[in-house]
Design a protein around this motif. Structure first.
Motif, mmCIF file in Angstrom:
data_model
loop_
_atom_site.group_PDB
_atom_site.id
_atom_site.type_symbol
_atom_site.label_atom_id
_atom_site.label_comp_id
_atom_site.label_asym_id
_atom_site.label_seq_id
_atom_site.Cartn_x
_atom_site.Cartn_y
_atom_site.Cartn_z
ATOM 1 N N ASP A 1 -24.286 -3.283 8.948
ATOM 2 C CA ASP A 1 -24.666 -2.308 9.974
ATOM 3 C C ASP A 1 -25.672 -1.294 9.451
ATOM 4 O O ASP A 1 -26.551 -0.841 10.186
ATOM 5 C CB ASP A 1 -23.415 -1.607 10.512
ATOM 6 N N ALA A 2 -25.573 -0.931 8.177
ATOM 7 C CA ALA A 2 -26.540 0.005 7.599
ATOM 8 C C ALA A 2 -27.947 -0.588 7.597
ATOM 9 O O ALA A 2 -28.945 0.125 7.788
ATOM 10 C CB ALA A 2 -26.123 0.381 6.177
ATOM 11 N N LEU A 3 -28.026 -1.910 7.403
ATOM 12 C CA LEU A 3 -29.326 -2.590 7.370
ATOM 13 C C LEU A 3 -29.801 -3.018 8.759
ATOM 14 O O LEU A 3 -30.929 -3.487 8.902
ATOM 15 C CB LEU A 3 -29.238 -3.828 6.477
ATOM 16 N N LYS B 1 -24.792 -0.128 0.046
ATOM 17 C CA LYS B 1 -24.716 0.484 1.369
ATOM 18 C C LYS B 1 -25.042 1.973 1.283
ATOM 19 O O LYS B 1 -25.786 2.521 2.108
ATOM 20 C CB LYS B 1 -23.324 0.258 1.955
ATOM 21 N N GLU B 2 -24.517 2.654 0.263
ATOM 22 C CA GLU B 2 -24.791 4.083 0.090
ATOM 23 C C GLU B 2 -26.276 4.337 -0.146
ATOM 24 O O GLU B 2 -26.849 5.295 0.391
ATOM 25 C CB GLU B 2 -23.963 4.634 -1.068
ATOM 26 N N LYS C 1 -32.383 6.056 4.596
ATOM 27 C CA LYS C 1 -32.566 6.255 6.045
ATOM 28 C C LYS C 1 -32.623 7.726 6.410
ATOM 29 O O LYS C 1 -33.012 8.068 7.519
ATOM 30 C CB LYS C 1 -31.426 5.563 6.794
ATOM 31 N N HIS C 2 -32.237 8.593 5.508
ATOM 32 C CA HIS C 2 -32.221 10.035 5.804
ATOM 33 C C HIS C 2 -33.386 10.757 5.122
ATOM 34 O O HIS C 2 -34.014 10.260 4.225
ATOM 35 C CB HIS C 2 -30.891 10.657 5.348
#
Length: 322
Positions: free
Chosen positions: A226-228, A314-315, A321-322
């Motif tokens: 989901d992160a990707l 994932k982290e 993304k931020h």
């Protein structure tokens, strides 16, 4: 000169990427044989779809609009498509090797008394075809004799067609002998997901037996997926073990994918799995066994404990993304 008739699948009032791949392959084949590329679309209330299909560089679109064709049913579609091919002088019928394409086109071949070649990955200048064999370890060059040919192409082997001018749309009444139809549509239990479609996703993250159980697919793998913004896949070993449903299976007996990025997590890389993903643009493998065959095809390999590496990845994705 051979005209090519492309069977155009559609779903949810849209033309999927697999249909655009078939159109491109049909155009390539028509160019090699000196003919034209036509398309046929079946369904109910399909005027808009037929108009859109005509924008992809085909000479003509044959639209068969009938309530009896609203849902795919093999015997009705086979009758209708083969009748169009005969009536409109199309010597070749072509579709993508999707579940529907694999189901429909052998039936069309029987009706046309045609030779058939399946899962084509290349069309040669002399009109012969290339297709993988032995799980992709060999490539066969195939010629098809006879007046008619039926062809399915691998969804990852051709670029999607681009819009390149408006062709004509001809509405036809389907040729159906309804007394001979032995199957009927009952229902379609679709798996719904907010994630991209596995065969069309830019990024695919697949898990294998190394995840140990289905719960770890949810706890460990899904956050990275989901992160990707990726689609989730799985090896056959994970599917056979009951970790995830078989619609996620990537491989020779599952789905064939070629995303821009493929991340294999806890997958050893059996030849059957490699056959379904080795054409991916960039392959990343995470496995604690440095001798795992997956590393032979990976562009980037990480020998690590996936239960530590995947959450860390994932982290890092979230930070970017931020």
């Amino acid at each position: 000169m051979s005209n090519v008739l492309v069977f155009a699948e559609h779903a949810h009032k849209k033309l999927p990427k697999t249909t655009l791949v078939a159109l491109k392959a049909g155009q390539d084949l028509a160019a090699r044989t000196g003919g034209q590329c036509h398309a046929v679309i079946l369904g109910s209330a399909i005027d808009a779809l037929a108009g859109e299909l005509a924008e992809y560089g085909v000479a003509k679109v044959y639209a068969l609009d009938d309530p009896a064709l609203e849902h795919y049913v093999a015997d009705a579609y086979a009758q209708a498509v083969s009748a169009v091919a005969k009536g409109k002088g199309c010597d070749v019928v072509l579709a993508t090797a999707t579940a529907i394409g694999k189901d429909l086109l052998p039936r069309v071949a029987i009706r046309l008394d045609a030779g058939m070649v399946s899962d084509v990955t290349a069309i040669n200048a002399d009109g012969t075809f290339e297709r993988p064999m032995f799980a992709g370890n060999g490539i066969a060059t195939v010629s098809v004799d006879g007046a008619h040919k039926v062809v399915t192409v691998r969804a990852t082997a051709f670029d999607p067609a681009q819009k390149s001018g408006k062709g004509a749309v001809e509405k036809l009444a389907p040729t159906l002998d309804r007394s001979t139809l032995k199957t009927k549509f009952v229902g379609f239990n679709e798996t719904k997901s907010d994630r991209p479609v596995l065969t069309e996703a830019r990024i695919v993250v697949s898990g294998g037996r190394g995840l140990k159980n289905g719960e770890n697919f949810t706890i460990v793998l899904e956050p990275l997926v989901d992160a990707l913004g990726a689609a989730m896949g799985a090896s056959r070993a994970a599917v056979d073990a009951g970790f995830v449903p078989n619609d996620l299976q990537v491989g020779q007996t599952g789905k064939v994918v070629a995303p821009e990025l493929y991340i294999a997590v806890g997958i050893s890389g059996a030849i059957q799995h490699l056959a379904g993903m080795k054409d991916s643009k960039v392959i990343v493998a995470i496995n604690k066994d440095e001798e795992a065959p997956i590393f032979q095809v990976a562009d980037y390999g990480l020998v690590a404990d996936l239960f530590k590496a995947v959450p860390e990845m994932k982290e890092e994705v979230e930070k970017l993304k931020h």
